[in-house]
Design a protein around this motif. Structure first.
Motif, PDB file in Angstrom:
ATOM      1  N   THR A 188       0.588  24.228   4.386  1.00  0.00           N
ATOM      2  CA  THR A 188       1.769  23.565   3.844  1.00  0.00           C
ATOM      3  C   THR A 188       1.765  22.112   4.266  1.00  0.00           C
ATOM      4  O   THR A 188       1.729  21.798   5.456  1.00  0.00           O
ATOM      5  N   LEU A 189       1.775  21.229   3.268  1.00  0.00           N
ATOM      6  CA  LEU A 189       1.836  19.788   3.493  1.00  0.00           C
ATOM      7  C   LEU A 189       3.270  19.328   3.289  1.00  0.00           C
ATOM      8  O   LEU A 189       3.849  19.510   2.228  1.00  0.00           O
ATOM      9  N   ARG A 190       3.836  18.732   4.344  1.00  0.00           N
ATOM     10  CA  ARG A 190       5.157  18.104   4.271  1.00  0.00           C
ATOM     11  C   ARG A 190       4.952  16.645   4.608  1.00  0.00           C
ATOM     12  O   ARG A 190       4.462  16.321   5.688  1.00  0.00           O
ATOM     13  N   ALA A 191       5.319  15.782   3.671  1.00  0.00           N
ATOM     14  CA  ALA A 191       5.039  14.367   3.880  1.00  0.00           C
ATOM     15  C   ALA A 191       6.066  13.491   3.182  1.00  0.00           C
ATOM     16  O   ALA A 191       6.747  13.915   2.254  1.00  0.00           O
ATOM     17  N   SER A 192       6.122  12.255   3.645  1.00  0.00           N
ATOM     18  CA  SER A 192       6.939  11.216   3.038  1.00  0.00           C
ATOM     19  C   SER A 192       5.994  10.212   2.403  1.00  0.00           C
ATOM     20  O   SER A 192       5.006   9.804   3.025  1.00  0.00           O
ATOM     21  N   ILE A 193       6.286   9.824   1.176  1.00  0.00           N
ATOM     22  CA  ILE A 193       5.457   8.868   0.444  1.00  0.00           C
ATOM     23  C   ILE A 193       6.293   7.626   0.176  1.00  0.00           C
ATOM     24  O   ILE A 193       7.390   7.718  -0.383  1.00  0.00           O
ATOM     25  N   LYS A 194       5.742   6.466   0.585  1.00  0.00           N
ATOM     26  CA  LYS A 194       6.489   5.214   0.421  1.00  0.00           C
ATOM     27  C   LYS A 194       5.592   4.116  -0.124  1.00  0.00           C
ATOM     28  O   LYS A 194       4.427   4.006   0.254  1.00  0.00           O
ATOM     29  N   THR A 195       6.167   3.317  -1.004  1.00  0.00           N
ATOM     30  CA  THR A 195       5.536   2.104  -1.504  1.00  0.00           C
ATOM     31  C   THR A 195       6.600   1.287  -2.231  1.00  0.00           C
ATOM     32  O   THR A 195       7.757   1.705  -2.339  1.00  0.00           O
ATOM     33  N   LYS A 196       6.206   0.139  -2.743  1.00  0.00           N
ATOM     34  CA  LYS A 196       7.080  -0.681  -3.585  1.00  0.00           C
ATOM     35  C   LYS A 196       6.287  -1.084  -4.807  1.00  0.00           C
ATOM     36  O   LYS A 196       5.143  -1.523  -4.700  1.00  0.00           O
ATOM     37  N   LEU A 197       6.915  -0.916  -5.974  1.00  0.00           N
ATOM     38  CA  LEU A 197       6.270  -1.239  -7.242  1.00  0.00           C
ATOM     39  C   LEU A 197       6.934  -2.450  -7.886  1.00  0.00           C
ATOM     40  O   LEU A 197       8.147  -2.626  -7.785  1.00  0.00           O
ATOM     41  N   LYS A 198       6.125  -3.237  -8.553  1.00  0.00           N
ATOM     42  CA  LYS A 198       6.640  -4.365  -9.327  1.00  0.00           C
ATOM     43  C   LYS A 198       6.696  -3.909 -10.783  1.00  0.00           C
ATOM     44  O   LYS A 198       5.678  -3.579 -11.385  1.00  0.00           O
ATOM     45  N   LEU A 199       7.905  -3.890 -11.324  1.00  0.00           N
ATOM     46  CA  LEU A 199       8.146  -3.469 -12.706  1.00  0.00           C
ATOM     47  C   LEU A 199       8.818  -4.597 -13.472  1.00  0.00           C
ATOM     48  O   LEU A 199       9.264  -5.583 -12.890  1.00  0.00           O
ATOM     49  N   HIS A 200       8.925  -4.415 -14.775  1.00  0.00           N
ATOM     50  CA  HIS A 200       9.609  -5.394 -15.622  1.00  0.00           C
ATOM     51  C   HIS A 200      10.742  -4.698 -16.367  1.00  0.00           C
ATOM     52  O   HIS A 200      10.554  -3.628 -16.945  1.00  0.00           O
ATOM     53  N   CYS A 201      11.889  -5.327 -16.332  1.00  0.00           N
ATOM     54  CA  CYS A 201      13.073  -4.795 -17.013  1.00  0.00           C
ATOM     55  C   CYS A 201      12.818  -4.776 -18.523  1.00  0.00           C
ATOM     56  O   CYS A 201      12.350  -5.760 -19.096  1.00  0.00           O
ATOM     57  N   ASP A 226       0.842  -1.185   0.000  1.00  0.00           N
ATOM     58  CA  ASP A 226       0.000   0.000   0.000  1.00  0.00           C
ATOM     59  C   ASP A 226       0.881   1.240   0.000  1.00  0.00           C
ATOM     60  O   ASP A 226       2.011   1.228   0.499  1.00  0.00           O
ATOM     61  N   LEU A 227       0.363   2.318  -0.560  1.00  0.00           N
ATOM     62  CA  LEU A 227       1.051   3.603  -0.575  1.00  0.00           C
ATOM     63  C   LEU A 227       0.806   4.277   0.769  1.00  0.00           C
ATOM     64  O   LEU A 227      -0.342   4.424   1.184  1.00  0.00           O
ATOM     65  N   ASN A 228       1.873   4.661   1.463  1.00  0.00           N
ATOM     66  CA  ASN A 228       1.767   5.318   2.769  1.00  0.00           C
ATOM     67  C   ASN A 228       2.203   6.768   2.657  1.00  0.00           C
ATOM     68  O   ASN A 228       3.273   7.049   2.113  1.00  0.00           O
ATOM     69  N   VAL A 229       1.378   7.658   3.178  1.00  0.00           N
ATOM     70  CA  VAL A 229       1.676   9.081   3.228  1.00  0.00           C
ATOM     71  C   VAL A 229       1.699   9.474   4.698  1.00  0.00           C
ATOM     72  O   VAL A 229       0.685   9.388   5.388  1.00  0.00           O
ATOM     73  N   ILE A 230       2.872   9.888   5.190  1.00  0.00           N
ATOM     74  CA  ILE A 230       3.033  10.255   6.594  1.00  0.00           C
ATOM     75  C   ILE A 230       3.706  11.617   6.659  1.00  0.00           C
ATOM     76  O   ILE A 230       4.723  11.842   6.014  1.00  0.00           O
ATOM     77  N   GLY A 231       3.101  12.524   7.420  1.00  0.00           N
ATOM     78  CA  GLY A 231       3.677  13.852   7.563  1.00  0.00           C
ATOM     79  C   GLY A 231       2.775  14.742   8.380  1.00  0.00           C
ATOM     80  O   GLY A 231       2.070  14.288   9.274  1.00  0.00           O
ATOM     81  N   ASN A 232       2.785  16.038   8.047  1.00  0.00           N
ATOM     82  CA  ASN A 232       1.929  16.980   8.744  1.00  0.00           C
ATOM     83  C   ASN A 232       1.545  18.123   7.818  1.00  0.00           C
ATOM     84  O   ASN A 232       2.180  18.353   6.788  1.00  0.00           O
ATOM     85  N   ILE A 233       0.483  18.794   8.214  1.00  0.00           N
ATOM     86  CA  ILE A 233       0.023  19.957   7.474  1.00  0.00           C
ATOM     87  C   ILE A 233      -0.085  21.101   8.473  1.00  0.00           C
ATOM     88  O   ILE A 233      -0.613  20.928   9.572  1.00  0.00           O
ATOM     89  N   THR A 234       0.512  22.236   8.127  1.00  0.00           N
ATOM     90  CA  THR A 234       0.526  23.397   9.009  1.00  0.00           C
ATOM     91  C   THR A 234      -0.036  24.602   8.274  1.00  0.00           C
ATOM     92  O   THR A 234      -0.066  24.632   7.042  1.00  0.00           O
ATOM     93  N   SER A 235      -0.464  25.587   9.035  1.00  0.00           N
ATOM     94  CA  SER A 235      -0.974  26.801   8.411  1.00  0.00           C
ATOM     95  C   SER A 235      -0.159  28.008   8.856  1.00  0.00           C
ATOM     96  O   SER A 235       0.231  28.127  10.015  1.00  0.00           O
ATOM     97  N   VAL A 236       0.087  28.875   7.895  1.00  0.00           N
ATOM     98  CA  VAL A 236       0.692  30.182   8.136  1.00  0.00           C
ATOM     99  C   VAL A 236      -0.157  31.157   7.333  1.00  0.00           C
ATOM    100  O   VAL A 236      -0.143  31.120   6.100  1.00  0.00           O
ATOM    101  N   GLY A 237      -0.924  31.955   8.035  1.00  0.00           N
ATOM    102  CA  GLY A 237      -1.859  32.837   7.347  1.00  0.00           C
ATOM    103  C   GLY A 237      -2.905  32.009   6.631  1.00  0.00           C
ATOM    104  O   GLY A 237      -3.498  31.099   7.205  1.00  0.00           O
ATOM    105  N   ASP A 238      -3.118  32.300   5.364  1.00  0.00           N
ATOM    106  CA  ASP A 238      -4.106  31.585   4.551  1.00  0.00           C
ATOM    107  C   ASP A 238      -3.508  30.433   3.749  1.00  0.00           C
ATOM    108  O   ASP A 238      -4.156  29.893   2.864  1.00  0.00           O
ATOM    109  N   VAL A 239      -2.273  30.066   4.041  1.00  0.00           N
ATOM    110  CA  VAL A 239      -1.586  29.026   3.276  1.00  0.00           C
ATOM    111  C   VAL A 239      -1.369  27.795   4.151  1.00  0.00           C
ATOM    112  O   VAL A 239      -0.849  27.888   5.256  1.00  0.00           O
TER     113      VAL A 239
END
Length: 110
Positions: free
Chosen positions: A54-67, A39-52
């Motif tokens: 900001t999402l800071r996150a790490s995205i991890k998964t493993k894909l099966k590909l073919h050479c 499964d695709l995992n998204v871990i991080g945080n979202i903060t606000s400064v004024g009206d903006v």
């Protein structure tokens, strides 16, 4: 996961933890099938400064590909860090590096 702009902008604590897991359906790119073996995992945080927000996150998964040379299957780990900025303020709509969201909520599952 739905983030309400007003909840973060007006709250005393202007930070929210993000921990989302997605089950990815197979993708097809250039005629090749790409399958997620985790499964695709998204871990991080979202903060606000004024009206903006900001999402800071790490995205991890493993894909099966073919050479493309030997056609053997192999596992390709994905581990990336992202930083994205969002706003629903019309005055910041054309600001470079900020994604404008039309509405009061940001849906991170899209």
């Amino acid at each position: 996961m739905i983030i309400q702009f007003l909840d973060l902008i007006s709250a005393k604590n202007r930070k929210k933890e993000v921990n989302i897991t997605y089950e990815l359906a197979p993708l097809y790119f250039d005629g090749e099938k790409i399958e997620a073996i985790e499964d695709l995992n998204v871990i991080g945080n979202i903060t606000s400064v004024g009206d903006v927000l900001t999402l800071r996150a790490s995205i991890k998964t493993k894909l099966k590909l073919h050479c493309s040379r030997c056609l053997e299957a192999f596992i390709y780990p994905i581990d990336i860090d992202i930083e994205e900025r969002f706003t629903n303020n019309n005055e910041l709509e054309n600001e470079e590096g900020i994604i404008f969201v039309d509405g009061d909520s940001l849906d991170l599952s899209l």
